[in-house]
Design an enzyme around this catalytic site. Structure first.
Site, mmCIF file in Angstrom:
data_model
loop_
_atom_site.group_PDB
_atom_site.id
_atom_site.type_symbol
_atom_site.label_atom_id
_atom_site.label_comp_id
_atom_site.label_asym_id
_atom_site.label_seq_id
_atom_site.Cartn_x
_atom_site.Cartn_y
_atom_site.Cartn_z
ATOM 1 N N GLU A 255 -9.622 6.000 7.150
ATOM 2 C CA GLU A 255 -8.176 6.176 7.030
ATOM 3 C C GLU A 255 -7.719 7.418 6.270
ATOM 4 O O GLU A 255 -6.762 8.087 6.696
ATOM 5 C CB GLU A 255 -7.569 4.938 6.357
ATOM 6 C CG GLU A 255 -7.690 3.683 7.186
ATOM 7 C CD GLU A 255 -7.154 2.470 6.438
ATOM 8 O OE1 GLU A 255 -6.355 1.726 7.024
ATOM 9 O OE2 GLU A 255 -7.529 2.281 5.265
ATOM 10 N N ARG B 252 0.830 -1.209 0.000
ATOM 11 C CA ARG B 252 0.000 0.000 0.000
ATOM 12 C C ARG B 252 0.867 1.263 0.000
ATOM 13 O O ARG B 252 0.497 2.274 -0.594
ATOM 14 C CB ARG B 252 -0.950 -0.001 1.191
ATOM 15 C CG ARG B 252 -2.003 1.082 1.134
ATOM 16 C CD ARG B 252 -3.105 0.845 2.145
ATOM 17 N NE ARG B 252 -4.008 -0.191 1.731
ATOM 18 C CZ ARG B 252 -5.243 0.031 1.254
ATOM 19 N NH1 ARG B 252 -5.688 1.266 1.136
ATOM 20 N NH2 ARG B 252 -6.028 -0.959 0.905
#
Length: 780
Positions: free
Chosen positions: A732, A327
């Protein structure tokens, strides 16, 4: 807007009545305020409940030559002591690679690693006894930093690399070049409720585990494997958590496994509640990163070539370091088009806690590197960093040449130009920037800084199979509704949002809908509540279940009144057909007498996702969420102290399911991200012991650290992807907004050198780090 499954049951003219999109209170808000919300430690204990504590290693890397537990067993209240030899099944809690033992067996790999379990009549007696073990260690060389591990070629996984274009040629041809290094520290999750599991043996060898966890299914697997049971023998339940932030996605497995092992050993209920110091000593954190970068750029600051090597501290085992690094690689671009890139990520194996998920899951660590590069480019060119950022934004045309990420996913929903323009105007950024420079020219000690930074964040699990969810919806004869889904409530409001979705679909008031505890006996094979997908996945699954109930009721009502089922509508606690408004409760009662099924299961799998981990290419994200923030700070250059004067944040939540909850999430993420980049410093001594293992030594932001002027708004922008009611995730992505705080501090420090020197400021930008950067700029 194409919403075929909703249009038949919810006409556009009825949008004025809605539960979705309204600012409703958190479903447990009243319970939280009154102190009556039950967490695992509040559950009334079963008669005969014992309490457990873990015996922890005092060495970073050593063989256990011998361990004398006699004093432990003879301590007051001790009932049993369990070691690895007492585990009937697999001694492992690793979520992907099975390299993470529940209890160390002959080898310890970090200070704080559990070696045995003490079971006693009280929590305090168990903890006191755990400290009495006499361990004979044979110490081995320990790797305590990522750089040491890299030099020793010690990695938990092979390095990963993503290339696009021809970096070498583009870099060589660039008019301007820069090279540099950056260190960004890790972060403790610091959930209010610590790790806790309560294991209760059931009949026929079964085990019930009440656990504070983001991933009940993973806990079920860990316990089943440890006890050598089939999964159907293990039930894991979680009503709510007092925070998780990723720290309870996989790392709650050690506590669930240990509690179950102890309960199985003593044949009775055992609670394992971690003391805060033990919790911080045992568990992993956000991965710290070390970067070495190169970039080539033109006179306008456009990046022509970029290369970065990201080295991260994985800890002693793999845990989720691979997905976190992936990520990070996929978020190095942030909001910018990068034509020629070479991105490398390496997960260093160190003799420290095994690092794990943390809000953002590698995305913040990836994106901050490109922001640091752009900040340097702007100062080198004497330009406003915002103008350089704008010059590098992805293009406006969804099909244009500048709208594909380095990993090959087209950016079809780009609103960063419009969003940043709105924030720039609303925050008076240009005028405030000029005012800060005027202030600095007249102020020799106190210096102001300001920065505006953008966010583009991909939403979905980057392991495709986890993008699925299930739900159950029950409608009772009195018209009340019970929902169960696979997500877990950690304070973020997922239960509230799912309840709103179900209420909207059934056309009833939110007060009639209740969400029950997450339970592996109800929803099987759940994905973790992580990656900002909780409402996306579980909302869709619950909507699917409620839709099926509506279809059955519509068939029954249409038949009775000679109408088309497609014309039956559900709203305002009534079922509308042929000009009649039938009370929902009345229709439900009739349906029961007519033997119409009043419950249903629902399922959702996010479509159009793919990822090739070998080539690091594909479409790993369902969509992108966008945002931007402006932060203004003042820095005392004599001490390094600073204060955030004002923060303006604009976040793209799509069609927000609950604006009040979403704004709260943005505010919380902003302050948490600010803590990561400024005050929260992890420090290990030369023996490998984590010294910042309590609130007395580890500083999270307090109320006094919040800006007095804090302006948070949601950007109006329906999701182009068919997400739940066209909303966007808000867990997030906002954690990247306080990049603006870090770069505002850097801007203030740069003013000491008349903005001509790039301050060597690392993160966290503690008072000491700021003071050192000021000194370097003054001398440079």
């Amino acid at each position: 807007m194409n919403q075929p499954t909703e249009a038949r049951l919810l006409a556009e003219s009825d949008i004025m009545w809605a539960e979705v999109g309204q600012s409703r209170p958190h479903e447990s808000a009243q319970l939280h305020v009154l102190g009556t919300a039950n967490y695992v430690d509040d559950i009334r204990e079963v008669q005969g409940t014992l309490h457990a504590a873990l015996g922890l290693s005092q060495k970073a890397h050593a063989k256990i030559r011998a361990i004398d537990l006699e004093a432990v067993r003879n301590s007051p209240g001790v009932v049993a002591v369990c070691t690895a030899a007492d585990i009937p099944g697999a001694n492992d809690c690793g979520p992907i690679i099975h390299d993470d033992p529940i209890l160390a067996d002959g080898l310890v790999q970090y200070v704080g690693q559990p070696m045995f379990i003490v079971v006693a009549d009280s929590h305090d007696n168990a903890r006191r006894a755990a400290r009495k073990a006499v361990v004979d260690y044979e110490e081995l060389p320990a790797l305590l930093t990522p750089q040491q591990a890299r030099d020793a070629n010690s990695f938990v996984l092979p390095p990963m690399q993503l290339r696009r274009g021809q970096f070498e040629q583009a870099y060589a041809a660039a008019p301007h070049k820069l090279q540099g290094k950056l260190a960004v520290g890790g972060q403790e999750q610091f959930y209010l409720e610590g790790q806790i599991s309560y294991a209760i043996p059931k009949e026929d060898g079964g085990m019930l585990v009440l656990c504070s966890t983001q991933h009940p299914t993973e806990m079920q697997h860990t316990v089943a494997h440890a006890l050598d049971l089939l999964s159907h023998k293990v039930q894991v339940e979680c009503r709510r958590m007092g925070g998780g932030f990723g720290g309870k996605e996989t790392q709650s497995a050690l506590w669930a496994g240990a509690a179950a092992i102890a309960a199985n050993y003593v044949k009775g209920p055992v609670k394992l509640r971690a003391d805060r110091d033990d919790d911080m000593m045992v568990t992993g954190k956000r991965h710290c990163f070390w970067y070495e970068y190169e970039a080539g750029y033109d006179d306008e600051g456009r990046i022509l070539a970029a290369k970065v090597e990201m080295l991260t501290r994985a800890g002693f085992s793999a845990d989720l370091s691979g997905p976190v690094a992936t990520r990070a690689v996929c978020h190095f671009d942030n909001a910018y088009y990068l034509s020629d890139v070479d991105i490398v990520a390496m997960c260093a194996r160190t003799n420290t806690q095994s690092n794990t998920a943390f809000r953002g899951f590698g995305g913040p660590q990836g994106a901050i590197a490109i922001e640091y590069i752009i900040d340097e480019i702007a100062r080198n060119l004497g330009r406003d960093a915002l103008d350089v950022r704008k010059a590098n934004f992805y293009g406006r045309d969804p099909d244009g040449a500048r709208n594909t990420t380095p990993y090959g996913q087209p950016v079809k929903d780009n609103v960063i130009h419009e969003l940043v323009a709105q924030l720039e105007s609303d925050s008076s950024y240009r005028a405030r920037r000029a005012a800060a420079r005027e202030f600095n020219a007249m102020s020799p000690v106190l210096k102001k800084g300001i920065a505006l930074t953008p966010v583009k964040f991909g939403v979905a699990f980057n392991t495709v199979h986890q993008n699925q969810a299930g739900a159950l919806v029950h409608v009772y004869v009195d018209g009340s509704v019970l929902v169960n889904h696979g997500g877990t409530e950690m304070g973020q409001g997922v239960n509230t949002k799912v309840a709103q979705v179900v209420a909207q679909q059934l056309g009833v008031d939110l007060s009639l809908v209740q969400v029950s505890a997450t339970d592996t006996a109800k929803i099987a094979n759940t994905s973790p509540t992580a990656a900002s997908t909780g409402a996306d996945l579980n909302g869709k699954a619950a909507q699917d279940a409620a839709r099926q109930i509506c279809e059955r009721l519509a068939q029954m009502v249409a038949k009775e009144y000679g109408a088309d089922p497609a014309d039956v509508q559900f709203r305002n606690n009534h079922v509308h057909v042929g000009g009649r408004a039938l009370p929902f409760k009345q229709v439900v009662a009739k349906a029961y007498l007519a033997r119409v099924q009043l419950w249903s299961d629902g399922f959702y799998a996010t479509p159009n996702l793919c990822w090739d981990s070998k080539t690091m290419t594909g479409t790993p994200f369902s969509y992108f969420a966008y945002g931007a923030a402006v932060s203004e700070v003042i820095v005392d250059t004599l001490t390094g102290e600073w204060k955030l004067l004002r923060a303006d944040a604009l976040y793209d939540a799509g069609n927000s399911l609950n604006p009040a909850i979403d704004k709260g999430q943005v505010e919380g993420a902003f302050i948490q991200g600010m803590g990561w980049l400024t005050t929260e410093e992890l420090w290990w001594n030369q023996m490998g012991k984590l010294m910042t293992h309590a609130p007395s030594t580890y500083k999270i932001p307090a109320v006094s650290d919040c800006p007095e002027d804090f302006r948070v708004s949601l950007y109006k922008n329906a999701n182009v992807t068919d997400s739940i009611h066209r909303s966007k995730a808000v867990g997030e992505p906002p954690l990247l907004l306080p990049f603006s705080v870090f770069f505002a501090i850097r801007d203030a420090v740069a003013s000491v050198g008349d903005y001509r020197v790039n301050p060597p400021l690392q993160a966290p930008a503690t008072y000491e780090a700021i003071f050192n950067a000021v000194t370097a700029v003054s001398e440079g």
